[in-house]
Design an enzyme around this catalytic site. Structure first.
Site, PDB file in Angstrom:
ATOM      1  CD  GLU A  51      37.400  41.515  37.547  1.00 55.83           C
ATOM      2  OE1 GLU A  51      37.543  41.078  39.210  1.00 55.83           O
ATOM      3  OE2 GLU A  51      36.858  42.721  37.734  1.00 55.83           O
ATOM      4  CB  ALA A  70      46.757  43.717  49.466  1.00 51.51           C
ATOM      5  CB  THR A  74      37.898  50.411  37.473  1.00 53.14           C
ATOM      6  OG1 THR A  74      38.779  49.870  37.006  1.00 53.14           O
ATOM      7  CG2 THR A  74      37.153  50.397  36.471  1.00 53.14           C
ATOM      8  CD  GLU A 116      50.841  35.004  34.769  1.00 51.90           C
ATOM      9  OE1 GLU A 116      51.268  35.078  33.578  1.00 51.90           O
ATOM     10  OE2 GLU A 116      50.399  36.356  34.999  1.00 51.90           O
ATOM     11  CD  GLU A 123      45.170  47.482  51.374  1.00 54.21           C
ATOM     12  OE1 GLU A 123      46.236  47.432  51.953  1.00 54.21           O
ATOM     13  OE2 GLU A 123      43.807  47.612  52.701  1.00 54.21           O
ATOM     14  CG  HIS A 143      44.387  46.404  11.113  1.00 53.05           C
ATOM     15  ND1 HIS A 143      43.500  45.579  11.125  1.00 53.05           N
ATOM     16  CD2 HIS A 143      43.652  46.931  11.022  1.00 53.05           C
ATOM     17  CE1 HIS A 143      42.783  45.762  11.886  1.00 53.05           C
ATOM     18  NE2 HIS A 143      42.920  47.174  10.638  1.00 53.05           N
TER      19      HIS A 143
END
Length: 419
Positions: free
Chosen positions: A381, A151, A179, A385, A148, A356
Site C-alpha cells: 500500500e 510495475a 493476495t 520511501e 506486475e 523476548h
C-alpha cells in the site's frame, strides 16, 4: 471454531479490547459496541489459530465463511446492496481487531474491500447488481490485481494489455503478488487499452486465466498469495469498471486509498499485539533476580512501543473521521496514518522480539510471526520511501507552494499486491 479462552480475551491470555493506555478515542456508542464485537470475533475465531495458519500458509474456508456470515466481508458495501455499510471509523476498528489477531486475515478483508469499493463507485448498474451482493455475502471473494513484474511502485510500467474485440476485451499479461490469489473468485485487473489504462473484473474460471501459488512469503503467509497470468483472456464489455482511461487515476487510486486505510488500522492492531506480548513476557520473565519489566532498558522499549502504537491509533482515527466527512485533507491523512502505523508496528515488533530474546526467535514464537508480518506493512500500500516522497511533497505544497519535479506514480510498492 472457538477459542480456548473466554470471550473478550486473546487466546485466554490477554485483553482483546484496547489497553488502558490507548483508550480515550472518543468513539460513539455504536462504534464502541462494534469495537467490542470485532474484538470478540477476532479473539474467538481468528487469534487462537493464527500461528497454525501461518505455519500451514493457508486460510481455511471456515474462517472466510465466518467473516462472511458476520457481515465483515460486506463492510464497505451499503446495506441496500446486502452489505454492512460501516462508516469509515468503524471499518477501521474492524481492521484493527483483525490486524491484532492475524494480519493474513486482515489482508483478506483489505483486498476484498478494495474490489467491492471499486465496483460500488465505478461499476455500471449491471456490474453493481451482479457483484455487490455476492461480494457482501462472501459467495464471491475479490482480489486486487495491479502489480506486475515491471510495475510495482511505478505503475507507469504497466504492461498488461486489453485488446478490444467484437464482444468485449482480450486481456494478456502477468500479475504478481496477488493476495488471496490462490482462492479468489474474481480479480480486479488493470491493463492498458489504446485509449489508456482500464480496470476489468475477471472471473477466476475464465479461459486463459491461471493462478500460480506463491509460498514461503516473508510475512502474511496465510494470505495465500498467487501470481495471475492472463493469456488471451476474453471478458465481456460489461466487465469494464469505469471507463477506458480511468483505470489508474480513478479506479486504482480510489481502491488503493481504501487499502491504505485498512492497512494503517491493521498495523495499529498488530503493534498493539506486540506491546501486549512484550509486556506479558517482561512481567513474568526473571533475569538477575527480578522481572525484566523492572530493568530500565526494557522499560524504555516498552515505553517506545506503547507510545508509538497509541499515537498511530490516533492518526488512524483522524484519517477515519476525515474520510467520513469527505474532507479534502482525508487523502493526506490516510497516507500519514499508514506511514506512521506501519513504521511504529515494525519497530514495536522488533522490540517485542528483543524483549523476548531467544524465545522470540523460535519457530513457534508469535512475536516472530508479528515481526515478519510487520515488515510487510512497510512495503504494501505504498512503500515507506514512496510515502516519504508523497507526504513531503504535500507538506511543501501546503507550507511553501508547489515543488518542482516529477510526482511518483500512485501505487504501493514492489510487494504491491500481496495485498
Amino acid at each position: 471454531m472457538t477459542a480456548p479462552g473466554p470471550p473478550g480475551t486473546r487466546n485466554g491470555s490477554g485483553p482483546a479490547a484496547p489497553a488502558p493506555w490507548t483508550e480515550g478515542l472518543e468513539l460513539t456508542g455504536e462504534q464502541r459496541a462494534a469495537q467490542a464485537g470485532f474484538a470478540d470475533f477476532a479473539a474467538r475465531v481468528v487469534a487462537p489459530y493464527a500461528d497454525r495458519w501461518d505455519r500451514e500458509e493457508r486460510l481455511p474456508g471456515e474462517v472466510v465463511r465466518a467473516l462472511a456470515d458476520s457481515g465483515h466481508l460486506g463492510a464497505v458495501v451499503p446495506a441496500d446492496q446486502g452489505g454492512s455499510g460501516l462508516d469509515a471509523v468503524t471499518f477501521g476498528l474492524l481492521n484493527e481487531a483483525l490486524g491484532h489477531a492475524c494480519s493474513s486475515v486482515r489482508s483478506l478483508l483489505t483486498v476484498h474491500s478494495m474490489v467491492a469499493r471499486a465496483v460500488l463507485r465505478w461499476g455500471s448498474r449491471a456490474l453493481r447488481d451482479r457483484w455487490l451482493p455476492a461480494l457482501a455475502r462472501g459467495t464471491a471473494v475479490g482480489a486486487f490485481a495491479l502489480t506486475e513484474p515491471e510495475a510495482g511502485s511505478d505503475v507507469a510500467g504497466l504492461r498488461a494489455t486489453a485488446e478490444e474485440t467484437s464482444g468485449g476485451y482480450r486481456l494478456t499479461g502477468g500479475k504478481r503478488w496477488i493476495t488471496c490469489g490462490q482462492f479468489a473468485d474474481v480479480f480486479l485487473v488493470f491493463a492498458r487499452c489504446p485509449g489508456g489504462p482500464a480496470a476489468f473484473l475477471v472471473e477466476r474460471d475464465t479461459p486463459g486465466c491461471t493462478v500460480e501459488p506463491v509460498t514461503g512469503m516473508l510475512g502474511t503467509r496465510a494470505a495465500m498469495t498467487g501470481h495471475v497470468d492472463l493469456d488471451g483472456c476474453e471478458v465481456p464489455a460489461e466487465a469494464l469498471v469505469g471507463r477506458v482511461g480511468f483505470g489508474l487515476n480513478a479506479v486504482a487510486a480510489d481502491a488503493l486509498e481504501t487499502g491504505r486505510y485498512s492497512v494503517a488500522w491493521g498495523s495499529a492492531g498488530l503493534g498493539r499485539a506486540c506491546v501486549e506480548a512484550a509486556a506479558r513476557h517482561a512481567a513474568t520473565r526473571r533475569q538477575f533476580d527480578r522481572p525484566l519489566a523492572q530493568h530500565q532498558l526494557v522499560q524504555r522499549l516498552l515505553t517506545e512501543m506503547a507510545v508509538g502504537t497509541g499515537a498511530a491509533r490516533l492518526m488512524c482515527l483522524r484519517a477515519g473521521r476525515l474520510l467520513g466527512s469527505r474532507d479534502p485533507q482525508a487523502v493526506e491523512a490516510v497516507w500519514a496514518a499508514k506511514y506512521a502505523a506501519a513504521r511504529s508496528a515494525f519497530r514495536a515488533a522488533a522490540d517485542a522480539v528483543q524483549v523476548h530474546g531467544a524465545h522470540g526467535c523460535g519457530p513457534d514464537s508469535p512475536v516472530q510471526r508479528l515481526l515478519r508480518d510487520a515488515k510487510v506493512m512497510e512495503i504494501i500500500e505504498g512503500t515507506t520511501e514512496i510515502q516519504q516522497t508523497v507526504i513531503a511533497q504535500s507538506v511543501v505544497r501546503e507550507l511553501a507552494g508547489p515543488a518542482k519535479g516529477p510526482v511518483p506514480s500512485e501505487n504501493r510498492g514492489a510487494h504491491d499486491d500481496a495485498r
